[in-house]
Each structure stands twice: as structure tokens, then as C-alpha cells.
Design a protein around this motif. Structure first.
Motif, PDB file in Angstrom:
ATOM      1  N   LEU A  25     -18.254 -13.883  -4.205  1.00  8.70           N
ATOM      2  CA  LEU A  25     -18.034 -13.189  -3.399  1.00  8.70           C
ATOM      3  C   LEU A  25     -17.894 -13.653  -1.859  1.00  8.70           C
ATOM      4  O   LEU A  25     -16.460 -13.953  -0.909  1.00  8.70           O
ATOM      5  N   LEU A  26     -18.503 -14.456  -1.452  1.00  5.22           N
ATOM      6  CA  LEU A  26     -18.334 -14.516  -0.451  1.00  5.22           C
ATOM      7  C   LEU A  26     -17.683 -16.144   0.179  1.00  5.22           C
ATOM      8  O   LEU A  26     -16.398 -15.956   0.555  1.00  5.22           O
ATOM      9  N   ASN A  27     -16.945 -16.725  -1.456  1.00  7.15           N
ATOM     10  CA  ASN A  27     -16.313 -17.410  -1.491  1.00  7.15           C
ATOM     11  C   ASN A  27     -14.967 -17.166  -1.360  1.00  7.15           C
ATOM     12  O   ASN A  27     -13.920 -17.353  -0.711  1.00  7.15           O
ATOM     13  N   GLU A  28     -14.746 -15.897  -1.954  1.00 15.01           N
ATOM     14  CA  GLU A  28     -13.701 -15.538  -1.545  1.00 15.01           C
ATOM     15  C   GLU A  28     -13.693 -14.720  -0.114  1.00 15.01           C
ATOM     16  O   GLU A  28     -12.128 -14.948  -0.057  1.00 15.01           O
ATOM     17  N   ALA A  29     -14.428 -14.246   0.400  1.00 19.44           N
ATOM     18  CA  ALA A  29     -13.860 -13.843   1.989  1.00 19.44           C
ATOM     19  C   ALA A  29     -14.095 -15.461   2.999  1.00 19.44           C
ATOM     20  O   ALA A  29     -13.488 -15.661   4.316  1.00 19.44           O
ATOM     21  N   LYS A  30     -14.036 -16.735   2.317  1.00 21.09           N
ATOM     22  CA  LYS A  30     -14.451 -18.052   2.050  1.00 21.09           C
ATOM     23  C   LYS A  30     -15.637 -18.146   3.537  1.00 21.09           C
ATOM     24  O   LYS A  30     -15.146 -19.207   5.033  1.00 21.09           O
ATOM     25  N   ILE A  31     -15.990 -17.749   2.452  1.00 18.81           N
ATOM     26  CA  ILE A  31     -18.035 -18.139   3.715  1.00 18.81           C
ATOM     27  C   ILE A  31     -18.756 -19.155   2.828  1.00 18.81           C
ATOM     28  O   ILE A  31     -18.903 -19.143   2.008  1.00 18.81           O
ATOM     29  N   ASP A  32     -18.299 -20.477   3.810  1.00 15.91           N
ATOM     30  CA  ASP A  32     -19.648 -21.396   3.083  1.00 15.91           C
ATOM     31  C   ASP A  32     -21.071 -20.872   2.584  1.00 15.91           C
ATOM     32  O   ASP A  32     -21.771 -19.955   3.647  1.00 15.91           O
ATOM     33  N   SER A  33     -21.460 -20.715   2.104  1.00 15.85           N
ATOM     34  CA  SER A  33     -22.766 -20.602   1.474  1.00 15.85           C
ATOM     35  C   SER A  33     -23.844 -20.996   1.127  1.00 15.85           C
ATOM     36  O   SER A  33     -23.733 -22.664   0.660  1.00 15.85           O
ATOM     37  N   ILE A  34     -25.274 -21.295   0.971  1.00 16.88           N
ATOM     38  CA  ILE A  34     -26.224 -21.778   0.686  1.00 16.88           C
ATOM     39  C   ILE A  34     -27.592 -21.460   0.537  1.00 16.88           C
ATOM     40  O   ILE A  34     -27.831 -20.018   1.196  1.00 16.88           O
ATOM     41  N   VAL A  35     -28.110 -21.218  -0.278  1.00 17.18           N
ATOM     42  CA  VAL A  35     -29.033 -20.368  -0.937  1.00 17.18           C
ATOM     43  C   VAL A  35     -30.984 -21.164  -0.337  1.00 17.18           C
ATOM     44  O   VAL A  35     -30.612 -22.557  -0.266  1.00 17.18           O
ATOM     45  N   PHE A  36     -31.747 -20.349   0.043  1.00 18.93           N
ATOM     46  CA  PHE A  36     -32.968 -20.844  -0.059  1.00 18.93           C
ATOM     47  C   PHE A  36     -33.757 -20.176  -0.491  1.00 18.93           C
ATOM     48  O   PHE A  36     -33.704 -18.327  -0.010  1.00 18.93           O
ATOM     49  N   ASP A  37     -34.500 -20.658  -1.402  1.00 21.36           N
ATOM     50  CA  ASP A  37     -34.874 -19.600  -2.435  1.00 21.36           C
ATOM     51  C   ASP A  37     -36.654 -19.439  -2.431  1.00 21.36           C
ATOM     52  O   ASP A  37     -36.565 -20.627  -1.451  1.00 21.36           O
ATOM     53  N   GLY A  38     -37.481 -18.960  -3.203  1.00 21.26           N
ATOM     54  CA  GLY A  38     -38.452 -19.444  -3.793  1.00 21.26           C
ATOM     55  C   GLY A  38     -39.800 -18.764  -2.663  1.00 21.26           C
ATOM     56  O   GLY A  38     -40.637 -18.821  -2.135  1.00 21.26           O
ATOM     57  N   VAL A  39     -39.251 -17.672  -1.631  1.00 18.58           N
ATOM     58  CA  VAL A  39     -40.482 -16.827  -1.328  1.00 18.58           C
ATOM     59  C   VAL A  39     -40.790 -16.385  -2.196  1.00 18.58           C
ATOM     60  O   VAL A  39     -41.100 -15.444  -3.499  1.00 18.58           O
ATOM     61  N   GLU A  40     -42.783 -15.626  -2.017  1.00 23.30           N
ATOM     62  CA  GLU A  40     -43.333 -15.446  -2.914  1.00 23.30           C
ATOM     63  C   GLU A  40     -43.381 -13.626  -2.355  1.00 23.30           C
ATOM     64  O   GLU A  40     -43.036 -13.607  -1.865  1.00 23.30           O
ATOM     65  N   PRO A  41     -44.096 -13.401  -3.846  1.00 24.37           N
ATOM     66  CA  PRO A  41     -44.106 -11.517  -3.743  1.00 24.37           C
ATOM     67  C   PRO A  41     -45.025 -11.993  -2.401  1.00 24.37           C
ATOM     68  O   PRO A  41     -45.131 -10.348  -1.941  1.00 24.37           O
TER      69      PRO A  41
END
Length: 380
Positions: free
Chosen positions: A49-65
Motif C-alpha cells: 500500500l505504501l508502494n502504491e503511495a510512492k513511499i519507500d519503507s523499511i521494517v523495524f521488528d522484534g519489539v518485545e511484549p
């Protein structure tokens, strides 16, 4: 004067996630927790969806509970390196809570965690980025609120960070996401919603704007949580619970909470008890205590056509396989010796929690210690 603040825009209902395709911007960082959002395809859907909006994105994952100060600092560094103009938090409350404070340190890298702990101490944000919250659980309402809870691992304390600056710009409340929640998470997060609404309703800061939201949320939880727990794909029950979470969030974000959250924060920090589970166990004991100081529970009981809200909550917990005491929980092992060892410290820390300030009456450290004792051993 009293101020009532909620996100500028709330998109809700099935397929509301699609609104991401209409964003304007250049870069977005997606902050999430474990693997569930990736596993069920939501991360790839957001990136598409961000790509459709022409927005580059990265993911930061691993946030603990229970998101830690260390994780927040690491995420802020990732933001600094990528320089996004949108921060998108997707997942449970922990991911959203963590992303809020990452956002603060991204915009103000000179600050320390201690600088923002006092209520209202955070400087203004939105100098570098705006914030979108997409909850996958119907529980914390972090997508709506001015609250974030971060854990200091060294001192075993959960700190509620409170600032109107961290109210998201956009909340996307799509009921498709919580259909992936396991039953026990549905139960725990759903009872977190109940605690938010009940505490907001009896808060000493409650007002004519917060009360109707809290009352509606309480009714929706009573009517829908059991179905959502037993039939996870029931979209109507999921929609009602997701909306209840947001309504309760609008209420408590503006009038704060009470002893349930004060005590839950601290026993969670000491032993790692899941926040919603702690709230569910504490609720009946603290309501019995609070009834000495407020008549608002009687108003609720009349509205719901019940005689005792404590008894109804105990019965609801039983239906959701939630034990009545901390001694009975199985997710972590808390021995009587361990509990008694930290009881004094835990009680003092709970007394000093910001949520205690808006609880009815004038609770003391001794009162808090007694409630902890009751909720561990099961005495009324």
C-alpha cells in the motif's frame, strides 16, 4: 478549562487498512513486534500500500511484549539512519508504545529516558515525522492515547509515559487484524479494554465527554468478549471489541486511570505478568475497595442491569479461563516467598505510579499492599 484530545483522523471498519495507499510522503518506517504481523501477511500488505503511495519503507521488528528502554533506543537509531517522515506502528500495544517513544528520541536525540518520565515533560514532536498506529489487538488502545508503557529492565519497573504529543496523527482500526489473535490473547487484551473503560468512568477527572465513551465500551465488552474468545473469526464480535478498545482509549487518554493499572504496571515489571491478565485479576478487588469512595459503580450497575459488577467480572474471568488470583496463574511462576519479598517495594512503586493520582478516594501504600495481598491469595 478541560481539554479532550484524540487522533486527528480515525479510519475504522473492515478494509480501512487500504487508506495507507492515499498517504503523501517519501519514507516510512514500520515498527512491529514478533512474527505474527509478517506471518499473516499484514507487513507485506502495508508495504504494498505504501508502494502504491510512492513511499519507500523499511521494517523495524522484534519489539518485545514488554518493550524495553534498550529496544526504544535501538529503534530511534534506526529512524535516525533512515530519516522517515512517517512512523507506522502495527501490532499489539507493545509495538505502538515502543514506536511512540522511538519517535520522541528520533526527534530529540539529546534526551534521556529519565527526561521524559515526568508527566508532560516531553517536548513537541512532528518536526521530522508524523505517526500512524494500526492495532492488531483489541486492548491497549495505544492507537488512540497519550500513553506509552516502557519497561526499565534494570530496575524491574514499568513506566507509563504520558504526553499529548504522542497521540497518533492517524489511527487505523481494521477488525481483520485481530481475527488472527489466539483465544488467550483475546481474553487478556479484552479485559484490558474493560479495565480502561471502568477506570476512566470512575476517575476523579471523568467528565461529560469521557463518561458516555466509557459506558459504551463497558457494554460492548460484556456483550462481545466471550464470542470473540470462543469464535475468533466472528467479524461482528471482533469489530465491536476493536471499537470498544478505541472508545475506552478516548476516555482514559483524557481522564487517566487508577489503581488497577498502577498495581498491574508494577507486578508486571517485577514478574512479567501479562498486563491484561494482571488487570483482569485485580479489577474485582480494586472495585470492592473503590466502592468505599465513589457511587459511580452503582450508576454502572443500573445501566447494565446487574447487581454487582465485581461478581460479573469474576464470572466473566472464569468464562475466559482467567484465574481469580495471581497465585493461580501459569504463564509465570510466582512463589509466595518471591511475592512477599517484593511486596513492600512493589506497593510503594504502585503508590507512586501516575495512575494512582486519579483513583477515587485517597489510597495509601498500606491499602495497596492489602489489595496486592488479597489478589495474590484470593481473600475479598
Amino acid at each position: 478549562m478541560t481539554t479532550f484530545k484524540i487522533p486527528e483522523t480515525i479510519h475504522f471498519g473492515e478494509n480501512s487498512l487500504a487508506t495507507l495507499a492515499s498517504l503523501s510522503g517519501t519514507k516510512a518506517i514500520i515498527v512491529t513486534g514478533g512474527s505474527s504481523m509478517k506471518k499473516f501477511g499484514f507487513i507485506s500488505q502495508v508495504q504494498q500500500l505504501l508502494n502504491e503511495a510512492k513511499i519507500d519503507s523499511i521494517v523495524f521488528d522484534g519489539v518485545e511484549p514488554n518493550p524495553s528502554v534498550q529496544t526504544v533506543i535501538k529503534g530511534a537509531q534506526a529512524m535516525h539512519d533512515f530519516a522517515p517522515d512517517w512512523i507506522i506502528a502495527i501490532g499489539g500495544g507493545s509495538a505502538i508504545d515502543a514506536a511512540k517513544i522511538m519517535w520522541c528520541f528520533y526527534e530529540h536525540p539529546h534526551l534521556s529516558f529519565e527526561d521524559i518520565v515526568p508527566v508532560g515533560s516531553m517536548p513537541a514532536l512532528r518536526n521530522k515525522a508524523k505517526f500512524i498506529a494500526i492495532p492488531s489487538t483489541s486492548g491497549t488502545a495505544s492507537e488512540i492515547t497519550a500513553f506509552s508503557v516502557i519497561t526499565d529492565l534494570e530496575n524491574h519497573i514499568k513506566y507509563p509515559i504520558v504526553s499529548t504529543h504522542i497521540v497518533p496523527d492517524i489511527a487505523i482500526i481494521d477488525p481483520i487484524l485481530p481475527t488472527t489473535m489466539p483465544a488467550y490473547i483475546t481474553a487478556n487484551t479484552g479485559m484490558d479494554v474493560m479495565a480502561h473503560a471502568l477506570e476512566a468512568f470512575v476517575s476523579i477527572a471523568a467528565n461529560d465527554y469521557s463518561d458516555p465513551l466509557a459506558m459504551r465500551a463497558i457494554k460492548l465488552v460484556f456483550e462481545n468478549i466471550e464470542t470473540a474468545y470462543q469464535q475468533g473469526n466472528d467479524l461482528q464480535a471482533r469489530t465491536n471489541m476493536h471499537n470498544a478498545s478505541a472508545l475506552a482509549g478516548m476516555a482514559f487518554s483524557n481522564v487517566s486511570l487508577g489503581l488497577v493499572h498502577s498495581l498491574a504496571h508494577k507486578i508486571g515489571g517485577e514478574f512479567g505478568v501479562t498486563h491484561g491478565l494482571a488487570n483482569a485479576i485485580l479489577l474485582p478487588y480494586i472495585i470492592s475497595y473503590n466502592k468505599q469512595s465513589t457511587n459511580k459503580y452503582a450508576e454502572l450497575e443500573q445501566y447494565l442491569n446487574i447487581s454487582s459488577i465485581e461478581d460479573e467480572l469474576r464470572a466473566l474471568n472464569a468464562k475466559l479461563s482467567i484465574p481469580l488470583t495471581f497465585k493461580e496463574i501459569t504463564e509465570v511462576d510466582i512463589t509466595e516467598v518471591q511475592f512477599n519479598t517484593v511486596l513492600d517495594r512493589m506497593s510503594e512503586n504502585a503508590f507512586n505510579d501516575p495512575c494512582t493520582l486519579t483513583n477515587p478516594g485517597s489510597p495509601t501504600i498500606t491499602d495497596i499492599k492489602n489489595i496486592y495481598h488479597q489478589s495474590f491469595f484470593g481473600t475479598k
